[in-house]
Scaffold this motif. Structure first.
Motif, PDB file in Angstrom:
ATOM      1  N   LYS A   4       0.786  -1.345  -0.154  1.00 42.92           N
ATOM      2  CA  LYS A   4       0.134  -0.117  -0.236  1.00 42.92           C
ATOM      3  C   LYS A   4       0.928   1.373   0.125  1.00 42.92           C
ATOM      4  CE  LYS A   4      -3.715  -2.405   0.129  1.00 42.92           C
ATOM      5  NZ  LYS A   4      -4.709  -2.349  -0.996  1.00 42.92           N
ATOM      6  N   ARG A   5       0.541   2.288  -0.877  1.00 41.98           N
ATOM      7  CA  ARG A   5       1.269   3.473  -0.812  1.00 41.98           C
ATOM      8  C   ARG A   5       0.668   4.548   0.005  1.00 41.98           C
ATOM      9  NH1 ARG A   5       0.959   1.850  -7.262  1.00 41.98           N
ATOM     10  NH2 ARG A   5      -1.136   1.663  -6.672  1.00 41.98           N
ATOM     11  N   VAL A   6       1.535   4.983   0.657  1.00 42.58           N
ATOM     12  CA  VAL A   6       1.428   6.300   1.558  1.00 42.58           C
ATOM     13  C   VAL A   6       2.204   7.522   1.276  1.00 42.58           C
ATOM     14  CG1 VAL A   6       1.180   7.080   4.002  1.00 42.58           C
ATOM     15  CG2 VAL A   6       0.436   4.736   3.452  1.00 42.58           C
ATOM     16  N   LEU A   7       1.403   8.582   1.095  1.00 44.04           N
ATOM     17  CA  LEU A   7       2.211   9.828   0.862  1.00 44.04           C
ATOM     18  C   LEU A   7       1.894  10.877   2.015  1.00 44.04           C
ATOM     19  CD1 LEU A   7       3.979  11.586  -1.365  1.00 44.04           C
ATOM     20  CD2 LEU A   7       1.468  12.192  -2.217  1.00 44.04           C
ATOM     21  N   ILE A   8       3.239  11.183   2.337  1.00 46.34           N
ATOM     22  CA  ILE A   8       2.931  12.478   3.652  1.00 46.34           C
ATOM     23  C   ILE A   8       3.157  13.680   2.760  1.00 46.34           C
ATOM     24  CG2 ILE A   8       3.825  13.082   5.560  1.00 46.34           C
ATOM     25  CD1 ILE A   8       2.557  10.294   5.736  1.00 46.34           C
ATOM     26  N   VAL A   9       2.270  14.648   2.673  1.00 47.98           N
ATOM     27  CA  VAL A   9       2.355  15.963   2.113  1.00 47.98           C
ATOM     28  C   VAL A   9       2.929  16.913   3.040  1.00 47.98           C
ATOM     29  CG1 VAL A   9       1.408  17.942   0.986  1.00 47.98           C
ATOM     30  CG2 VAL A   9       0.802  15.244   0.224  1.00 47.98           C
ATOM     31  N   ASN A 119     -10.753   5.022  -5.136  1.00 41.42           N
ATOM     32  CA  ASN A 119     -10.450   6.239  -4.387  1.00 41.42           C
ATOM     33  C   ASN A 119      -9.664   6.158  -3.163  1.00 41.42           C
ATOM     34  OD1 ASN A 119     -12.465   7.921  -5.578  1.00 41.42           O
ATOM     35  ND2 ASN A 119     -14.019   7.639  -3.823  1.00 41.42           N
ATOM     36  N   THR A 120      -8.400   7.253  -3.286  1.00 40.23           N
ATOM     37  CA  THR A 120      -7.522   7.764  -2.299  1.00 40.23           C
ATOM     38  C   THR A 120      -8.136   8.087  -1.067  1.00 40.23           C
ATOM     39  OG1 THR A 120      -5.784   7.993  -3.900  1.00 40.23           O
ATOM     40  CG2 THR A 120      -5.455   8.777  -1.777  1.00 40.23           C
ATOM     41  N   LEU A 121      -7.716   7.554   0.102  1.00 42.90           N
ATOM     42  CA  LEU A 121      -8.136   8.471   1.508  1.00 42.90           C
ATOM     43  C   LEU A 121      -7.308   9.645   1.741  1.00 42.90           C
ATOM     44  CD1 LEU A 121      -9.629   8.276   4.098  1.00 42.90           C
ATOM     45  CD2 LEU A 121      -8.038   7.204   5.048  1.00 42.90           C
ATOM     46  N   ILE A 232      -7.212   0.883   4.825  1.00 47.80           N
ATOM     47  CA  ILE A 232      -6.683  -0.372   3.934  1.00 47.80           C
ATOM     48  C   ILE A 232      -7.266  -1.303   4.437  1.00 47.80           C
ATOM     49  CG2 ILE A 232      -4.489  -1.474   3.920  1.00 47.80           C
ATOM     50  CD1 ILE A 232      -3.108   1.379   3.980  1.00 47.80           C
ATOM     51  N   ALA A 233      -7.562  -1.835   5.659  1.00 44.78           N
ATOM     52  CA  ALA A 233      -8.127  -2.926   6.057  1.00 44.78           C
ATOM     53  C   ALA A 233      -9.726  -3.383   5.275  1.00 44.78           C
ATOM     54  CB  ALA A 233      -8.063  -3.305   7.632  1.00 44.78           C
ATOM     55  N   GLU A 234     -10.457  -2.122   5.557  1.00 43.49           N
ATOM     56  CA  GLU A 234     -11.794  -2.226   5.332  1.00 43.49           C
ATOM     57  C   GLU A 234     -12.374  -1.797   4.042  1.00 43.49           C
ATOM     58  OE1 GLU A 234     -13.752  -0.514   8.612  1.00 43.49           O
ATOM     59  OE2 GLU A 234     -12.839  -1.585  10.209  1.00 43.49           O
ATOM     60  N   GLY A 235     -11.578  -0.778   3.661  1.00 40.82           N
ATOM     61  CA  GLY A 235     -11.977  -0.184   2.339  1.00 40.82           C
ATOM     62  C   GLY A 235     -13.355   0.578   2.221  1.00 40.82           C
ATOM     63  N   LYS A 236     -13.849   1.022   3.464  1.00 35.70           N
ATOM     64  CA  LYS A 236     -15.023   1.659   3.629  1.00 35.70           C
ATOM     65  C   LYS A 236     -14.639   3.197   3.595  1.00 35.70           C
ATOM     66  CE  LYS A 236     -17.586  -1.726   6.069  1.00 35.70           C
ATOM     67  NZ  LYS A 236     -17.967  -2.116   7.583  1.00 35.70           N
ATOM     68  N   GLN A 237     -15.480   4.017   2.565  1.00 35.74           N
ATOM     69  CA  GLN A 237     -15.060   5.367   2.127  1.00 35.74           C
ATOM     70  C   GLN A 237     -15.579   5.959   3.580  1.00 35.74           C
ATOM     71  OE1 GLN A 237     -15.262   6.144  -2.570  1.00 35.74           O
ATOM     72  NE2 GLN A 237     -16.607   7.100  -1.168  1.00 35.74           N
ATOM     73  N   MET A 238     -15.180   7.090   3.919  1.00 29.54           N
ATOM     74  CA  MET A 238     -15.381   7.733   4.834  1.00 29.54           C
ATOM     75  C   MET A 238     -15.508   9.592   4.705  1.00 29.54           C
ATOM     76  SD  MET A 238     -11.925   7.616   7.190  1.00 29.54           S
ATOM     77  CE  MET A 238     -11.523   5.881   7.086  1.00 29.54           C
ATOM     78  N   GLN A 239     -16.205  10.080   5.459  1.00 28.41           N
ATOM     79  CA  GLN A 239     -16.294  11.345   5.415  1.00 28.41           C
ATOM     80  C   GLN A 239     -16.619  12.011   6.752  1.00 28.41           C
ATOM     81  OE1 GLN A 239     -19.291  13.131   2.574  1.00 28.41           O
ATOM     82  NE2 GLN A 239     -18.372  11.942   1.103  1.00 28.41           N
ATOM     83  N   LEU A 240     -15.325  12.049   7.439  1.00 27.83           N
ATOM     84  CA  LEU A 240     -15.095  12.341   8.727  1.00 27.83           C
ATOM     85  C   LEU A 240     -14.600  13.695   9.184  1.00 27.83           C
ATOM     86  CD1 LEU A 240     -15.453  10.373  11.066  1.00 27.83           C
ATOM     87  CD2 LEU A 240     -13.314   9.466  10.919  1.00 27.83           C
ATOM     88  N   LEU A 241     -15.177  14.296  10.220  1.00 26.75           N
ATOM     89  CA  LEU A 241     -14.360  15.428  10.663  1.00 26.75           C
ATOM     90  C   LEU A 241     -14.407  15.270  12.313  1.00 26.75           C
ATOM     91  CD1 LEU A 241     -13.963  18.532  10.588  1.00 26.75           C
ATOM     92  CD2 LEU A 241     -16.185  19.012  10.935  1.00 26.75           C
TER      93      LEU A 241
END
Length: 320
Positions: A4-9, A119-121, A232-241
């Protein structure tokens, strides 16, 4: 399982470096391809040596220049953590255009939308300064009425993420404190500054009427790691604040007193003054302490107390 690819901006900043260190430490157990962006060139060699497997990319977030190189080398990231910001309120006040162009992730989200795969998180760092500061323990659903340009730029950034992303977590962070980074950051760190100033034995003024919920950096890292692992484990999209602060509402005086107590400095060196008595060149919200109930219930993470975080920070400085 594919890596899995993780990018830290903003990977060379304070939070960015702590994240890189954390992801590097778990690479043996979790197969991540780790990459980060940096603005200045070259990136700090001390950091490069410490995390040799992380891929560095020079990126200008205002224009998006450099993101094409990320695509060519890394491909579509599974997770992007956006830590990059112009985060000094006075600097934002002096140059509102720069604050808006850097803090609103227009180019970054346009780049993410160019991918046609899964989709990317996006984990986007916001701030407690989106709140007006007129009451204690703000909740996520409270109205955002920022009093300075920095807060306004971060509200605009949140709105942009909501309008243009379908898979995201926005983290409203309070003051972040903790140990110094692998490659020391140029900005003053709060606990280290108070420790250094009080160690000189000279009286110092601290605000008694400005309140925050400082968060220990490794707790914030745990929040980000938990969100990454969940996606990464569940693949469920989120819209979280989420509000991400520590459990304690403390004034600047109380912040300094915790340092003095841990170091056995003379408490009388700390002189309480009103925030209204000092012109800092930028309006600062009075009380932006945050309710973190949603964070605890959603991620089952309970940030450590401010006093404990101070001790851990000072212990780390003593052993380094």
């Amino acid at each position: 399982m594919c890596e899995k690819r993780v990018l830290i901006v903003g990977g060379t900043g304070y939070l960015g470096q702590h994240l890189l260190q954390s992801f590097t430490e778990i690479q043996q157990r979790s197969p991540y391809t780790l990459a980060f962006t940096h603005h200045t060139n070259p990136p700090p060699q001390q950091l490069i040596r410490a995390i040799p497997h992380a891929l560095p990319f020079q990126v200008d977030l205002r224009t998006g220049h450099g993101l094409h190189a990320v695509t060519q080398t890394l491909g579509q990231p599974d997770v992007v953590v956006n830590c990059a910001a112009l985060s000094v309120p006075r600097a934002c006040e002096m140059d509102p255009a720069a604050a808006m162009s850097i803090n609103i992730p227009t180019a970054l989200i346009k780049w993410l939308s160019s991918f046609s795969g899964k989709n990317t998180l996006l984990i986007h760092l916001s701030t407690d300064q989106v709140y007006e500061g007129t009451k204690p323990f703000y909740k996520e659903e409270d109205e955002t009425v920022p009093v300075n340009v920095y807060g306004k730029s971060k509200v605009a950034a949140e709105q942009f993420v909501y309008a243009n992303c379908s898979n995201f977590a926005i983290l409203r962070s309070s003051i972040i404190y903790g140990p110094q980074t692998i490659s020391p950051v140029p900005k003053s760190l709060p606990i280290q500054w108070m420790d250094s100033a009080l160690s000189k034995g000279e009286p110092l003024d601290f605000f008694h009427d400005e309140f925050r919920c400082p968060v220990y950096v490794k707790d914030l890292v745990t929040v980000i790691r938990t969100l990454t692992d969940r996606w990464i484990a569940e693949g469920k999209q989120m819209q979280l604040l989420l509000n991400v602060g520590g459990p304690d509402r403390v004034s600047r005086v109380q912040m300094a007193e915790a340092v003095a107590h841990a170091r056995n400095y003379n408490m009388s060196l700390i002189t309480p003054v009103s925030a209204a008595s000092v012109d800092r060149g930028v309006k600062s919200p009075t009380d932006i302490s945050m309710d973190i109930t949603k964070l605890i219930q959603t991620l089952h993470i309970s940030p450590i107390s401010y006093a404990k975080g101070v001790r851990l920070t000072l212990d780390a400085e003593s052993s380094s």
